[in-house]
Every structure is written in structure tokens, then in C-alpha cells.
Design a protein around this motif. Structure first.
Motif, PDB file in Angstrom:
ATOM      1  N   MET A   1      58.273  33.371  35.020  1.00 15.21           N
ATOM      2  CA  MET A   1      57.704  34.383  34.124  1.00 15.21           C
ATOM      3  C   MET A   1      56.416  34.921  34.743  1.00 15.21           C
ATOM      4  SD  MET A   1      56.994  34.044  30.033  1.00 15.21           S
ATOM      5  CE  MET A   1      58.735  34.054  29.576  1.00 15.21           C
ATOM      6  N   THR A   2      56.549  35.956  35.584  1.00 16.49           N
ATOM      7  CA  THR A   2      55.400  36.484  36.310  1.00 16.49           C
ATOM      8  C   THR A   2      55.178  37.955  35.976  1.00 16.49           C
ATOM      9  OG1 THR A   2      56.724  37.131  38.226  1.00 16.49           O
ATOM     10  CG2 THR A   2      55.761  34.912  38.259  1.00 16.49           C
ATOM     11  N   VAL A   3      53.922  38.405  36.190  1.00 18.25           N
ATOM     12  CA  VAL A   3      53.611  39.836  36.133  1.00 18.25           C
ATOM     13  C   VAL A   3      52.893  40.202  37.432  1.00 18.25           C
ATOM     14  CG1 VAL A   3      53.544  40.088  33.633  1.00 18.25           C
ATOM     15  CG2 VAL A   3      51.474  39.396  34.840  1.00 18.25           C
ATOM     16  N   ASN A   4      53.151  41.426  37.888  1.00 16.69           N
ATOM     17  CA  ASN A   4      52.590  41.898  39.154  1.00 16.69           C
ATOM     18  C   ASN A   4      51.353  42.750  38.865  1.00 16.69           C
ATOM     19  OD1 ASN A   4      51.991  43.169  41.589  1.00 16.69           O
ATOM     20  ND2 ASN A   4      54.132  43.390  42.178  1.00 16.69           N
ATOM     21  N   CYS A   5      50.182  42.211  39.228  1.00 13.85           N
ATOM     22  CA  CYS A   5      48.918  42.906  38.996  1.00 13.85           C
ATOM     23  C   CYS A   5      48.342  43.365  40.335  1.00 13.85           C
ATOM     24  CB  CYS A   5      47.929  41.987  38.288  1.00 13.85           C
ATOM     25  SG  CYS A   5      48.484  41.434  36.667  1.00 13.85           S
ATOM     26  N   LYS A   6      48.579  44.622  40.671  1.00 19.97           N
ATOM     27  CA  LYS A   6      48.094  45.201  41.931  1.00 19.97           C
ATOM     28  C   LYS A   6      48.504  44.364  43.143  1.00 19.97           C
ATOM     29  CE  LYS A   6      43.665  45.819  41.127  1.00 19.97           C
ATOM     30  NZ  LYS A   6      42.295  46.383  41.287  1.00 19.97           N
ATOM     31  N   GLY A   7      49.747  43.889  43.132  1.00 18.67           N
ATOM     32  CA  GLY A   7      50.267  43.136  44.258  1.00 18.67           C
ATOM     33  C   GLY A   7      50.094  41.638  44.154  1.00 18.67           C
ATOM     34  N   THR A   8      49.344  41.178  43.153  1.00 20.31           N
ATOM     35  CA  THR A   8      49.171  39.737  42.923  1.00 20.31           C
ATOM     36  C   THR A   8      50.105  39.303  41.810  1.00 20.31           C
ATOM     37  OG1 THR A   8      46.845  39.819  43.580  1.00 20.31           O
ATOM     38  CG2 THR A   8      47.540  37.922  42.265  1.00 20.31           C
ATOM     39  N   LEU A   9      50.973  38.336  42.108  1.00 24.60           N
ATOM     40  CA  LEU A   9      51.882  37.819  41.089  1.00 24.60           C
ATOM     41  C   LEU A   9      51.171  36.738  40.272  1.00 24.60           C
ATOM     42  CD1 LEU A   9      55.347  37.497  42.871  1.00 24.60           C
ATOM     43  CD2 LEU A   9      54.654  39.194  41.178  1.00 24.60           C
ATOM     44  N   ILE A  10      51.103  36.953  38.968  1.00 23.04           N
ATOM     45  CA  ILE A  10      50.477  35.991  38.067  1.00 23.04           C
ATOM     46  C   ILE A  10      51.578  35.273  37.295  1.00 23.04           C
ATOM     47  CG2 ILE A  10      48.838  35.653  36.183  1.00 23.04           C
ATOM     48  CD1 ILE A  10      47.537  36.820  38.682  1.00 23.04           C
ATOM     49  N   ASP A  11      51.620  33.963  37.441  1.00 24.89           N
ATOM     50  CA  ASP A  11      52.644  33.150  36.787  1.00 24.89           C
ATOM     51  C   ASP A  11      52.163  32.765  35.388  1.00 24.89           C
ATOM     52  OD1 ASP A  11      54.661  31.468  36.035  1.00 24.89           O
ATOM     53  OD2 ASP A  11      54.291  29.950  37.580  1.00 24.89           O
ATOM     54  N   LEU A  12      52.847  33.282  34.372  1.00 26.06           N
ATOM     55  CA  LEU A  12      52.455  33.025  32.992  1.00 26.06           C
ATOM     56  C   LEU A  12      53.192  31.838  32.380  1.00 26.06           C
ATOM     57  CD1 LEU A  12      52.186  36.700  31.677  1.00 26.06           C
ATOM     58  CD2 LEU A  12      50.388  35.233  32.599  1.00 26.06           C
ATOM     59  N   ALA A  13      53.977  31.143  33.195  1.00 26.05           N
ATOM     60  CA  ALA A  13      54.611  29.915  32.697  1.00 26.05           C
ATOM     61  C   ALA A  13      53.531  28.907  32.321  1.00 26.05           C
ATOM     62  CB  ALA A  13      55.547  29.345  33.747  1.00 26.05           C
ATOM     63  N   THR A  14      52.437  28.908  33.097  1.00 26.27           N
ATOM     64  CA  THR A  14      51.235  28.176  32.698  1.00 26.27           C
ATOM     65  C   THR A  14      50.329  29.173  31.982  1.00 26.27           C
ATOM     66  OG1 THR A  14      51.350  26.707  34.604  1.00 26.27           O
ATOM     67  CG2 THR A  14      49.217  26.887  33.489  1.00 26.27           C
ATOM     68  N   PRO A  15      49.981  28.934  30.713  1.00 27.11           N
ATOM     69  CA  PRO A  15      49.218  29.924  29.948  1.00 27.11           C
ATOM     70  C   PRO A  15      47.904  30.312  30.617  1.00 27.11           C
ATOM     71  CG  PRO A  15      50.130  28.282  28.478  1.00 27.11           C
ATOM     72  CD  PRO A  15      50.387  27.785  29.875  1.00 27.11           C
ATOM     73  N   LYS A  16      47.565  31.582  30.489  1.00 28.79           N
ATOM     74  CA  LYS A  16      46.351  32.148  31.065  1.00 28.79           C
ATOM     75  C   LYS A  16      45.433  32.648  29.951  1.00 28.79           C
ATOM     76  CE  LYS A  16      47.783  31.616  35.368  1.00 28.79           C
ATOM     77  NZ  LYS A  16      49.007  30.847  35.107  1.00 28.79           N
ATOM     78  N   VAL A  17      44.159  32.845  30.319  1.00 30.91           N
ATOM     79  CA  VAL A  17      43.166  33.301  29.350  1.00 30.91           C
ATOM     80  C   VAL A  17      42.660  34.681  29.749  1.00 30.91           C
ATOM     81  CG1 VAL A  17      40.859  32.865  28.392  1.00 30.91           C
ATOM     82  CG2 VAL A  17      42.499  30.976  28.648  1.00 30.91           C
ATOM     83  N   MET A  18      42.590  35.563  28.771  1.00 28.58           N
ATOM     84  CA  MET A  18      42.065  36.915  28.944  1.00 28.58           C
ATOM     85  C   MET A  18      40.739  37.004  28.195  1.00 28.58           C
ATOM     86  SD  MET A  18      43.850  40.497  27.694  1.00 28.58           S
ATOM     87  CE  MET A  18      44.917  40.683  29.130  1.00 28.58           C
ATOM     88  N   GLY A  19      39.661  37.269  28.934  1.00 33.56           N
ATOM     89  CA  GLY A  19      38.353  37.396  28.313  1.00 33.56           C
ATOM     90  C   GLY A  19      38.123  38.806  27.814  1.00 33.56           C
ATOM     91  N   ILE A  20      37.512  38.933  26.648  1.00 28.03           N
ATOM     92  CA  ILE A  20      37.286  40.232  26.012  1.00 28.03           C
ATOM     93  C   ILE A  20      35.918  40.781  26.396  1.00 28.03           C
ATOM     94  CG2 ILE A  20      37.010  41.424  23.801  1.00 28.03           C
ATOM     95  CD1 ILE A  20      38.819  39.202  22.572  1.00 28.03           C
ATOM     96  N   LEU A  21      35.895  42.023  26.852  1.00 25.31           N
ATOM     97  CA  LEU A  21      34.638  42.738  27.078  1.00 25.31           C
ATOM     98  C   LEU A  21      34.675  44.025  26.261  1.00 25.31           C
ATOM     99  CD1 LEU A  21      31.928  42.880  28.727  1.00 25.31           C
ATOM    100  CD2 LEU A  21      33.168  44.412  30.279  1.00 25.31           C
ATOM    101  N   ASN A  22      34.035  43.991  25.102  1.00 20.95           N
ATOM    102  CA  ASN A  22      33.953  45.185  24.264  1.00 20.95           C
ATOM    103  C   ASN A  22      32.715  45.980  24.632  1.00 20.95           C
ATOM    104  OD1 ASN A  22      36.254  45.021  22.549  1.00 20.95           O
ATOM    105  ND2 ASN A  22      35.276  43.397  21.369  1.00 20.95           N
ATOM    106  N   ILE A  23      32.924  47.233  25.036  1.00 21.93           N
ATOM    107  CA  ILE A  23      31.787  48.103  25.346  1.00 21.93           C
ATOM    108  C   ILE A  23      31.669  49.179  24.268  1.00 21.93           C
ATOM    109  CG2 ILE A  23      31.690  47.639  27.810  1.00 21.93           C
ATOM    110  CD1 ILE A  23      33.373  50.165  28.259  1.00 21.93           C
ATOM    111  N   THR A  24      32.047  48.785  23.047  1.00 19.85           N
ATOM    112  CA  THR A  24      31.937  49.660  21.884  1.00 19.85           C
ATOM    113  C   THR A  24      30.697  49.267  21.084  1.00 19.85           C
ATOM    114  OG1 THR A  24      33.273  48.119  20.598  1.00 19.85           O
ATOM    115  CG2 THR A  24      34.432  49.893  21.717  1.00 19.85           C
ATOM    116  N   PRO A  25      30.117  50.206  20.337  1.00 19.46           N
ATOM    117  CA  PRO A  25      28.954  49.852  19.518  1.00 19.46           C
ATOM    118  C   PRO A  25      29.322  49.193  18.199  1.00 19.46           C
ATOM    119  CG  PRO A  25      29.392  52.196  19.355  1.00 19.46           C
ATOM    120  CD  PRO A  25      30.373  51.655  20.364  1.00 19.46           C
ATOM    121  N   ASP A  26      30.629  49.190  17.842  1.00 18.22           N
ATOM    122  CA  ASP A  26      30.984  48.792  16.475  1.00 18.22           C
ATOM    123  C   ASP A  26      32.156  47.816  16.377  1.00 18.22           C
ATOM    124  OD1 ASP A  26      32.764  50.693  17.400  1.00 18.22           O
ATOM    125  OD2 ASP A  26      32.922  51.758  15.505  1.00 18.22           O
TER     126      ASP A  26
END
Length: 274
Positions: A1-26
């Protein structure tokens, strides 16, 4: 279970973490917190150091009742931040939180690797064609209504069945356009009552039938802090508890404000999955 991110294969079989960067004022939790380059770079460096695989950058607040901004304003907010991050962290994998195809195209051309669409293609009829042409991973989220009206009175006959049907139809359209790297997000808090949210969390494993990675975005949301009668600022422990349940029920990506604690949850759950 992989996704291709700009040529880098990321294997999501091992769960990954996505950090949130909100650049909104609200935004509901961290709105207005990251206003200048120093604050932005510090926060992103911290999240990457703590183990985030992806950084999700959003310039349009999608909290209930959020103010609508123009496409131009969204681009003015987000493109300089993408440029800044890539300059300082060349290996970074940036996800862009947008429902607009023009923003998707311009941010990918600036170096973003993933498009995260809260509307699941429903708010811009050019989005599917755009991401298919770009051939970037696409996060397909379910939302009932729009950010301005989604929490007014969300009603379902069968919330699980209806969301699965939505995903099945949208995934079919994307596959017809030859886009295969699709991640689904059930959209906790987006046109759902607290009871709906917990029913979805309890039954998250049913979404594995769609044969796509599952993203869980529960971090500090009202389903947690309202249940416990606390504030979003006090909801870190509740977030970790909910993230752990999501992981046990098949989540492949956790989208969070607090990376360190999410990575710890992933590592603990991993121990019982060996």
C-alpha cells in the motif's frame, strides 16, 4: 500500500503521521499562530524532527462557519510558504489542503506533492481532472455541505453506508481518469454530529473494503472536547486516545497538530501488530 510523492514511494502499510500547518488567521485550534517565517520554520522543523512524514499546509479555514476567502487570497497565503519550506527543507513532502483546482495546480507546480481536498471533488468540478493530470496522490474527504453550513443539521439514514457509497462513486471517477494514488478521509466533524463521528470511528475498519489507505483527522476536534466538556487546547490526551482507536481500526495516516504523541501511538499499536 504505497503512494508516489514526487518519485518517493511512501509505504502506508506502516501508519504515517501528517503534521498540520495552518496559515489561516481563524482555524479552530491554531489560527493565527504561524504568521511569520520564523514561527513557520520552527514549527515545521519541530514536526519533522518528531517524525512527521507529511506536512499538510492549509490557507483556507474549514472550521464550521469559517469565513470564505477568494482563490487569489488563498494562493497569496500559501505559495510563499511552500517556497519557504522547500528552500529550507528540500526533502519535505508537502500536502496542500485545498478544494480548488487552480490552487492545486499552482501549489504542485511550486513543489507540493499531495492534494488534500475536504470536498472530495464536490466544490470544484475541475479538481479530479486536475489531480489526474498532475498525477499526485489525492486525499478524498467526505463532507456533507460546505464549511459554512455543514454543521447546521447533518442527517443520514445510515452514516457508514452513505459515506462508503460516496467514496465508491468518487474513487470510480478518479480511476476512470487514471489516478490510482487515492487516500480516503472520512471527514470527522465535517457535516456530522458527535454521535455520527463516534459511530464512524467505531466502524472505521469497514472502510477498508474500499481498498485505499485511510486517513484519520481527529486531532483536537469538537467530538472530543465537547464530549469531555473541555477546550480544544486541553484535548491532547483525548486526541491520542482517539488516534489509537483509529489505528486499531485500520487508519494508515494520522493528521495531527501534535506529532510526537501521534508517533508514540503508532509505535505502541505497532507492538501488538507484530
Amino acid at each position: 500500500m504505497t503512494v508516489n510523492c514526487k518519485g518517493t514511494l511512501i509505504d502506508l502499510a506502516t501508519p504515517k503521521v501528517m503534521g498540520i500547518l495552518n496559515i489561516t488567521p481563524d482555524s479552530f485550534f491554531d489560527g493565527g499562530k504561524y504568521k511569520n517565517e520564523t514561527d513557520i520554520l520552527y514549527q515545521v522543523e519541530k514536526m519533522l524532527f518528531e517524525g512527521a512524514t507529511f506536512i499538510d499546509v492549509g490557507a483556507y479555514s474549514s472550521r464550521p462557519g469559517a469565513k470564505h476567502i477568494t482563490e487569489e487570497e488563498e494562493l497569496q497565503r500559501i505559495v510563499p510558504v511552500i517556497d519557504l519550506l522547500i528552500k529550507n527543507f528540500p526533502e519535505i513532502i508537502i500536502s496542500v489542503d485545498t478544494f480548488r483546482s487552480k490552487v492545486a495546480k499552482e501549489t504542485v507546480n511550486s513543489g507540493a506533492a499531495i492534494i488534500n481536498d475536504i470536498s472530495g471533488g464536490k466544490m470544484d468540478d475541475k479538481m479530479f481532472e486536475t489531480v489526474a493530470n498532475l498525477q499526485v496522490p489525492y486525499i478524498l474527504m467526505h463532507m456533507l455541505g460546505t464549511p459554512q453550513n455543514m454543521q447546521m443539521n447533518p442527517v443520514y439514514e445510515d452514516v457508514i453506508k452513505e459515506i462508503i457509497s460516496f467514496f465508491a462513486a468518487q474513487i470510480f471517477k478518479l480511476h476512470q481518469l487514471k489516478l490510482n494514488d487515492i487516500i480516503i478521509d472520512v471527514g470527522f466533524g465535517f457535516g456530522k454530529t458527535i454521535n455520527h463521528n463516534f459511530e464512524i470511528l467505531k466502524n472505521l475498519s469497514l472502510f477498508k473494503s474500499l481498498d485505499t489507505p485511510i486517513l484519520a483527522g481527529i486531532s483536537r476536534k469538537s467530538m472530543l472536547y465537547k464530549t469531555l466538556d473541555i477546550s480544544a487546547q486541553e484535548a491532547l490526551n483525548a486526541t491520542t486516545s482517539a488516534n489509537t482507536i483509529a489505528l486499531l481500526n485500520g487508519a494508515n495516516v494520522l493528521r495531527v497538530h501534535d506529532v510526537k504523541e501521534a508517533i508514540e501511538a503508532v509505535n505502541i499499536v505497532k507492538q501488538i501488530s507484530l
